[in-house]
Design an enzyme around this catalytic site. Structure first.
Site, short mmCIF file in Angstrom:
data_model
loop_
_atom_site.label_atom_id
_atom_site.label_comp_id
_atom_site.label_asym_id
_atom_site.label_seq_id
_atom_site.Cartn_x
_atom_site.Cartn_y
_atom_site.Cartn_z
CG ASN A 10 -1.56 1.05 1.55
OD1 ASN A 10 -1.82 2.04 0.68
ND2 ASN A 10 -2.38 1.27 2.68
CE LYS A 12 -0.08 3.21 4.69
NZ LYS A 12 0.12 3.30 6.20
CG HIS A 97 -5.55 1.78 5.42
ND1 HIS A 97 -5.15 2.74 6.26
CD2 HIS A 97 -4.61 1.06 5.48
CE1 HIS A 97 -3.87 2.60 6.39
NE2 HIS A 97 -3.62 1.55 6.24
CD GLU A 99 -2.75 5.57 6.80
OE1 GLU A 99 -2.69 5.57 5.53
OE2 GLU A 99 -1.98 4.76 7.39
CD GLU A 169 -3.43 -2.55 7.25
OE1 GLU A 169 -1.98 -2.78 6.85
OE2 GLU A 169 -4.22 -1.55 7.08
N GLY A 175 2.61 2.40 10.66
CA GLY A 175 3.61 3.60 10.49
C GLY A 175 4.52 3.99 11.90
CB SER A 215 5.59 -1.39 12.05
OG SER A 215 5.23 0.06 12.14
P1 PGA Z 1 3.04 0.28 7.59
O1 PGA Z 1 1.55 0.44 7.07
O2 PGA Z 1 3.55 -0.97 7.05
O3 PGA Z 1 3.82 1.59 6.98
O4 PGA Z 1 2.96 0.46 9.15
C1 PGA Z 1 0.83 -0.62 6.91
C2 PGA Z 1 -0.76 -0.08 6.32
O5 PGA Z 1 -0.99 0.86 6.70
O6 PGA Z 1 -1.23 -0.86 5.36
#
Ligand code: PGA
Length: 252
Positions: A10, A12, A97, A99, A169, A175, A215
């Site tokens: 992803n 983003k 997601h 976000e 997640e 992140g 992460s």
């Molecule tokens: P990240 O994000 O690997 O940067 O923690 C994962 C995600 O949001 O899909």
């Protein structure tokens, strides 16, 4: 194992156009070095989808969107429909997601409409769920995830449900550099699979790919993927470097 192992990137809101083409070209070149049973998915920003698809179209790497509209078409300035995604070569779409839930107030009602749009347009939904830090600290993580599944994917028919992928997640791990431990991931994945067994039966549950996200990186992917119910990863930060992304895909 009858279910698929998947590593999905992803991107983003990252990369500019040349960087995106560079990244996908490197992923394609290195994708020959991953185990046969592992499927690679990439979700670049919308504006690069068609060019990324052109690079990947003769490969096994699948291209998808990071989101899609809840509506079919019409006066929705700035929105991108599921059929548009399909028409430029997408085969999946990430939905729900954290976000999107946080910054765009996406809730169960809207996500149900988005999932309908995705399925109608033959896009495989990658449905994200996961608890916030305070919810985990209060011991409510299972309740939260169960509700997120119930209000969207558990409304699907068995036939529809068999087309989806779930990504667990935990929001506190996205992140942040703070990964869920393999035990925490396994516990939640097994819980999700149990819920699916109760709702749709054992065969459907056994066929469902449940990805871990938050992460995930080359240094921790192997121990996460070694868990019985962890079928791969949804990768944010580490999917922006082809070497790291491929190293994760080699961690099964
Ligand atoms: P990240 O994000 O690997 O940067 O923690 C994962 C995600 O949001 O899909």
């Amino acid at each position: 194992m009858m279910r698929k192992q998947i590593v999905a990137g992803n991107w983003k809101m990252n990369t500019n156009y040349p960087e995106a083409l560079d990244l996908v070209t490197n992923i394609l070149n290195e994708s020959k070095n991953i185990p046969d049973q592992v499927a690679l998915y990439v979700a670049p920003p919308f504006v690069y989808l068609s060019d990324v698809y052109k690079i990947l179209k003769d490969s096994a790497v699948k291209v998808g969107g990071q989101n899609c509209s809840w509506e079919k078409s019409g006066a929705y300035t700035g929105e991108i429909s599921a059929s548009m995604l399909k028409s430029v070569g997408c085969s999946f779409v990430i939905l729900g997601h954290s976000e999107r839930r946080k910054h765009f107030n996406e809730d169960g009602t809207i996500l149900s409409k988005k999932i309908e749009q995705a399925l109608e347009n033959h896009l495989q939904p990658v449905f994200c769920c996961g608890e916030q830090l305070d919810e985990r600290e209060a011991g409510k993580q299972k309740e939260v995830v169960e509700n997120q599944l119930e209000e969207v994917v558990f409304l699907l028919s068995k036939e529809q449900f068999q087309k989806i992928i779930i990504a667990y997640e935990p929001v506190w791990a996205i992140g942040t550099g703070r990964t869920a431990s393999p035990e925490q991931a396994q516990e939640m994945h097994a819980f999700i699979r149990k819920l699916v067994t109760n709702k749709y039966g054992d065969d459907v549950a056994k066929g469902l790919s449940i990805l871990y996200g938050g992460s995930c990186k080359p240094a921790n992917a192997m121990e996460l993927f070694a868990q019985e119910d962890v079928d791969g990863g949804l990768i944010g930060g580490a999917s922006l470097k082809a070497d790291d992304f491929i190293a994760i895909a080699r961690s099964f």
